[in-house]
Motif scaffolding. Structure first.
Motif, short mmCIF file in Angstrom:
data_model
loop_
_atom_site.label_atom_id
_atom_site.label_comp_id
_atom_site.label_asym_id
_atom_site.label_seq_id
_atom_site.Cartn_x
_atom_site.Cartn_y
_atom_site.Cartn_z
N LEU A 1 0.80 -1.22 0.00
CA LEU A 1 0.00 0.00 0.00
C LEU A 1 0.84 1.28 0.00
O LEU A 1 0.29 2.37 0.02
CB LEU A 1 -0.94 0.01 1.21
N VAL A 2 2.17 1.15 0.00
CA VAL A 2 3.01 2.34 -0.07
C VAL A 2 2.85 2.97 -1.46
O VAL A 2 3.11 2.31 -2.47
CB VAL A 2 4.48 2.00 0.19
N PRO A 3 2.43 4.24 -1.54
CA PRO A 3 2.02 4.81 -2.83
C PRO A 3 3.16 5.42 -3.65
O PRO A 3 2.89 6.02 -4.68
CB PRO A 3 1.01 5.87 -2.41
N TYR A 4 4.40 5.33 -3.21
CA TYR A 4 5.50 5.90 -3.98
C TYR A 4 6.51 4.80 -4.29
O TYR A 4 6.60 3.78 -3.61
CB TYR A 4 6.17 7.06 -3.23
N SER A 5 7.29 5.01 -5.34
CA SER A 5 8.25 4.00 -5.80
C SER A 5 9.65 4.34 -5.32
O SER A 5 9.95 5.48 -4.95
CB SER A 5 8.24 3.92 -7.33
N LEU A 6 10.52 3.32 -5.32
CA LEU A 6 11.92 3.51 -4.92
C LEU A 6 12.82 2.93 -6.00
O LEU A 6 12.64 1.79 -6.44
CB LEU A 6 12.21 2.79 -3.60
N SER A 7 13.80 3.71 -6.43
CA SER A 7 14.86 3.21 -7.30
C SER A 7 16.19 3.41 -6.58
O SER A 7 16.37 4.40 -5.87
CB SER A 7 14.86 3.92 -8.65
N PHE A 8 17.11 2.46 -6.76
CA PHE A 8 18.37 2.49 -6.00
C PHE A 8 19.50 2.00 -6.90
O PHE A 8 19.39 0.94 -7.54
CB PHE A 8 18.26 1.60 -4.77
N SER A 9 20.58 2.76 -6.96
CA SER A 9 21.76 2.34 -7.71
C SER A 9 23.00 2.69 -6.90
O SER A 9 22.99 3.62 -6.09
CB SER A 9 21.81 3.04 -9.08
N ALA A 10 24.06 1.92 -7.11
CA ALA A 10 25.29 2.13 -6.34
C ALA A 10 26.50 2.05 -7.25
O ALA A 10 26.54 1.26 -8.20
CB ALA A 10 25.41 1.09 -5.24
N ARG A 11 27.49 2.87 -6.95
CA ARG A 11 28.79 2.83 -7.63
C ARG A 11 29.85 2.64 -6.55
O ARG A 11 29.89 3.40 -5.57
CB ARG A 11 29.04 4.12 -8.41
N VAL A 12 30.69 1.63 -6.73
CA VAL A 12 31.69 1.27 -5.73
C VAL A 12 33.08 1.40 -6.34
O VAL A 12 33.32 0.93 -7.47
CB VAL A 12 31.48 -0.17 -5.22
N SER A 13 33.99 2.05 -5.62
CA SER A 13 35.39 2.12 -6.07
C SER A 13 36.30 1.97 -4.86
O SER A 13 35.97 2.40 -3.75
CB SER A 13 35.66 3.45 -6.79
N SER A 14 37.45 1.35 -5.10
CA SER A 14 38.37 1.07 -4.00
C SER A 14 39.77 0.87 -4.55
O SER A 14 39.94 0.45 -5.70
CB SER A 14 37.93 -0.18 -3.24
N PRO A 15 40.82 1.15 -3.75
CA PRO A 15 42.18 0.82 -4.21
C PRO A 15 42.37 -0.68 -4.37
O PRO A 15 43.26 -1.12 -5.09
CB PRO A 15 43.06 1.36 -3.07
N ARG A 16 41.54 -1.50 -3.71
CA ARG A 16 41.65 -2.95 -3.78
C ARG A 16 40.51 -3.52 -4.62
O ARG A 16 39.42 -2.94 -4.68
CB ARG A 16 41.60 -3.54 -2.37
#
Length: 764
Positions: free
Chosen positions: A172-187
């Motif tokens: 019943l939650v009336p709004y949507s969620l989009s999620f994206s991630a960018r990961v960077s590391s020396p390793r």
């Protein structure tokens, strides 16, 4: 202004929040999160939309802005009451205004107000924060986007207004969620996992140090979005130097360069291979009604209190002989098994286990403060360092008061905290460990509680680090001012963070060094790191904002409630000044933005629209079952309140006892097992099979203990972290017996149980 969140959808009121877009950028162990909330007023009257939502308790909120069409308004950080008055004045004059503020009771709850949104108007709100990622037991870095905001319990007699949550089911939650991630590391990045469905990881370069990932389609709002990031060689020390803000005044935190040092101290093997045989272990268990909820939607039959009972069994079996212990539980009142901590023995362990087996989530509310006060009133036992383990789903409303009490008593104990289930307050769980010099763990998604708790027990059994000091080796003309609080706690293999403000001049090619010295088991030890003083490129002001948030939290946690008025005002002024200079939120400030160029003023009364927050599905089903146990009318009323007309209530079936826990329950406090029918059943054998396979010259207890160890190594090797400590007790007991023919016993046991491994695995 913080007294309501959510909406009863049965009222059929329009919800102006249409979508939330979240972009996560992780650089090594620091995360920057940008959330965009899109609002639209489809009504024929102006509205005020109020959204109360959770954020990580240690997050540094550093940007808040609103965009209408092509116009963007960036909010300013101001003293909280001044910001509220500016917002109210703008609404009174018909101007669009936006307000973001931290809860007065808990730093992990925020309120966002979108005021005077005219009919047909849209607004896009941008919220940005930075946070450090905690290292988990399996060396993964944990990021959590809280979606679920559980009701926060307000203790009886509290003057603080409750943050009441009227949640709705995910559907019943009336709004949507989009999620994206960018990961960077020396390793290199080895993998990224989540409690939610993710699209496949996409690497951006051949050495796999950069990658992107997105939330899979069809995500439900019945859980937090938890992401675990694993690097190869994650325990490498690092240091990042960040240039100061060009517009800031030199000689200030924001104007000077700041260094963030990340260390992973390693203790000598001689220390790690031994287990302390002393200590006072106090376990404080939440038995409020919400502990009857499911841990998560995938394990419908496992409740929080049920998992906690199993965990207490493991803890009690793993304690070393010679220590002291007690078990407290709390709800609207608190109870304890013993009037004071008692010496650990077969008699006291069995007495405690009989109480633990009957524990239910039947003590009402979540009033942890009085239980803690009683624990701290108990005198410490000489040469038995106190270790406090707190288990809770974290739904309390007096977080700051609880943390203040733990901090006042930090010199007498270490505090290990565990947040159970979705929506546990990160401010409470992390704060308990931070102020109590211990370690925090969260049990969510598909996590089992036991391995995380046993890791913390291993930390508690490590000798306490004493006399910690930090020395810096910097070029002539350069000095450092360490950002409080100082390091007081160090654990084997766990990250230790230092922030320092660099002053003076130095050559860009110069190097600096930092050394952390401490005493461990009476012997001096140290950890060192050399680093370049040249500022890294493209770091923005992330390190400065994290350092500012660390300093703000340190100032906020100073005993301001007991200060004289003048001292309190001086302390508050210092926090406000730092918050405004750094652009980082605090308990005494808020973000406010007013659209002064919106043209014609909006007239007429504003209609308030409270944005709903999602309810964890495990919580909803437990609410139904809890009501069903009392009255069917209660069930229907609860269902109507969340917009569902009917649902079939089916009581959960009790699962059979786990053979592993059955075997563990039979171990004696000394570490041995007895040869009886219960052991044979736990091993999946008959009494005759066990008796007939026993070598002739081995006594019954030695044979039983050898069989139990073989079963653990042969059938539960993937859960070694759960039984490693009780196995060590068993091995020590066997060695003390000086029994002959142990090798023959091991070989006979392996044949009986059908196991195959090298005999030296048992360390006998």
């Amino acid at each position: 202004m913080m007294n309501c969140c959510g909406l009863l959808t049965v009222q059929k009121e329009p919800v102006p929040l249409k979508s939330i877009e979240v972009e996560l950028e992780v650089r090594d162990h620091v995360a920057t999160v940008v959330s965009t909330l899109n609002y639209q007023n489809k009504e024929d009257k102006p509205i005020e939309a109020v959204f109360v939502f959770p954020l990580p308790g240690d997050a540094a909120v550093c940007h808040f802005s609103a965009k209408m069409g092509q116009k963007e308004i960036v909010a300013e950080v101001k003293e909280k009451q001044e910001a509220r008055e500016e917002y109210d004045d703008a609404l009174s004059s018909g101007q669009q205004a936006f307000l973001l503020e931290e809860s007065d009771q808990s730093p992990d709850i925020f309120s966002m107000s979108v005021g005077c949104l005219p009919p047909g108007e849209s607004a896009s709100i941008r919220l940005e924060y930075v946070t450090e990622l905690a290292v988990q037991a399996d060396e993964g870095l944990r990021f959590c986007l809280p979606a679920v905001l559980n009701p926060r319990y307000t203790p009886q007699g509290s003057e603080a207004p409750a943050v009441q949550v009227n949640s709705v089911p995910a559907s019943l939650v009336p709004y949507s969620l989009s999620f994206s991630a960018r990961v960077s590391s020396p390793r290199p990045i080895s993998k990224v996992e989540s409690s939610c469905s993710l699209d496949p990881l996409q690497f951006l370069n051949t050495d796999q140090t950069q990658a992107t990932v997105k939330l899979g389609a069809g995500h439900k709002f019945d859980r937090d979005v938890e992401v675990l990031i694993y690097y190869k060689d994650a325990h490498q020390p690092t240091a990042v130097v960040e240039a100061g803000q060009a517009s800031a005044k030199p000689g200030t935190l924001m104007g000077d360069p700041v260094v963030m040092v990340s260390l992973f101290p390693e203790f000598p093997q001689s220390v790690m291979s031994s287990v302390a045989s002393c200590g006072e272990f106090v376990f404080l268990m939440d038995r409020s009604g919400s502990m009857d909820f499911n841990i998560n939607s995938s394990r419908q039959q496992e409740t929080r209190i049920g998992s906690a009972r199993d965990t207490l069994l493991l803890l009690l079996k793993s304690l070393p002989m010679g220590c002291y212990f007690n078990i407290y539980s709390f709800g609207s009142r608190y109870e304890h098994i013993f009037p004071h901590s008692v010496e650990y023995s077969e008699k006291t362990m069995e007495e405690a286990l009989k109480v633990v087996e009957k524990m239910k989530a039947d003590l009402g509310g979540t009033e942890i403060l009085e239980a803690l006060q009683d624990i701290y009133k108990q005198p410490c036992i000489p040469k038995q360092p106190r270790q406090l383990f707190i288990f809770t789903d974290g739904e309390v409303d007096n977080t700051k008061q609880v943390l203040d009490l733990v901090k006042k008593n930090s010199g007498s104990h270490r505090c290990f905290s565990f947040g159970i289930g979705e929506g546990a307050s990160s401010a409470l769980i992390n704060g308990l460990a931070r102020e109590g010099g211990g370690h925090a763990q969260f049990i969510t998604g598909s996590d089992r509680m036991q391995p995380k708790v046993m890791q913390s027990l291993r930390f508690a059994l490590q000798p306490a680090v004493k006399d910690v000091s930090v020395t810096w080796d910097l070029p002539k003309g350069t000095s450092v001012m360490v950002v409080p609080p100082p390091i007081t706690t160090i654990f084997q293999g766990q990250r230790t963070l230092l922030y320092g403000r660099l002053t003076g001049q130095s050559a860009e090619a110069a190097q600096g060094g930092v050394t952390v010295k401490y005493s461990l088991s009476g012997s001096p030890s140290q950890t060192q790191l050399l680093f370049d003083l040249k500022p890294k490129e493209d770091t923005g002001l992330t390190i400065h904002r994290l350092a500012a948030r660390t300093l703000i939290q340190s100032l906020e946690m100073e005993d301001i409630d007991n200060l004289e008025k003048d001292d309190y005002e001086a302390k508050k002024k210092k926090v406000v000044e730092l918050s405004v200079q750094s652009g980082v939120s605090s308990a005494f400030t808020a973000f406010v933005a007013v659209n002064r160029d919106s043209g014609e003023a909006t007239h007429g009364p504003l209609v308030r629209r409270d944005i709903p927050v999602p309810m964890a599905m495990g919580m909803m089903s437990s609410m139904v079952l809890g009501c069903a146990a009392m009255d069917m009318d209660c069930v229907q009323e609860m269902l109507r309140s969340v917009g569902l007309d009917e649902i079939e209530v089916i009581p959960p079936k009790q699962p059979p006892r786990d053979p592993f826990l059955q075997l563990v329950s039979l171990q004696k406090a000394s570490g041995c097992w007895l040869l009886d029918s219960a052991l044979a059943a736990a091993l999946g054998k008959t009494c005759e099979e066990v008796e007939n396979s026993k070598p002739a010259l081995i006594n019954n207890e030695v044979w039983a203990t050898v069989l139990a160890l073989i079963w653990l190594h042969g059938f539960k090797s993937d859960a070694k972290e759960e039984w490693e400590l009780l196995s060590m007790k068993a091995v020590l007991w066997l060695r003390a017996q000086k029994a002959s023919y142990l090798s023959e016993s091991v070989e006979a046991g392996k044949v009986l149980l059908g196991c195959s491994f090298q005999k030296d695995v048992l360390e006998l």
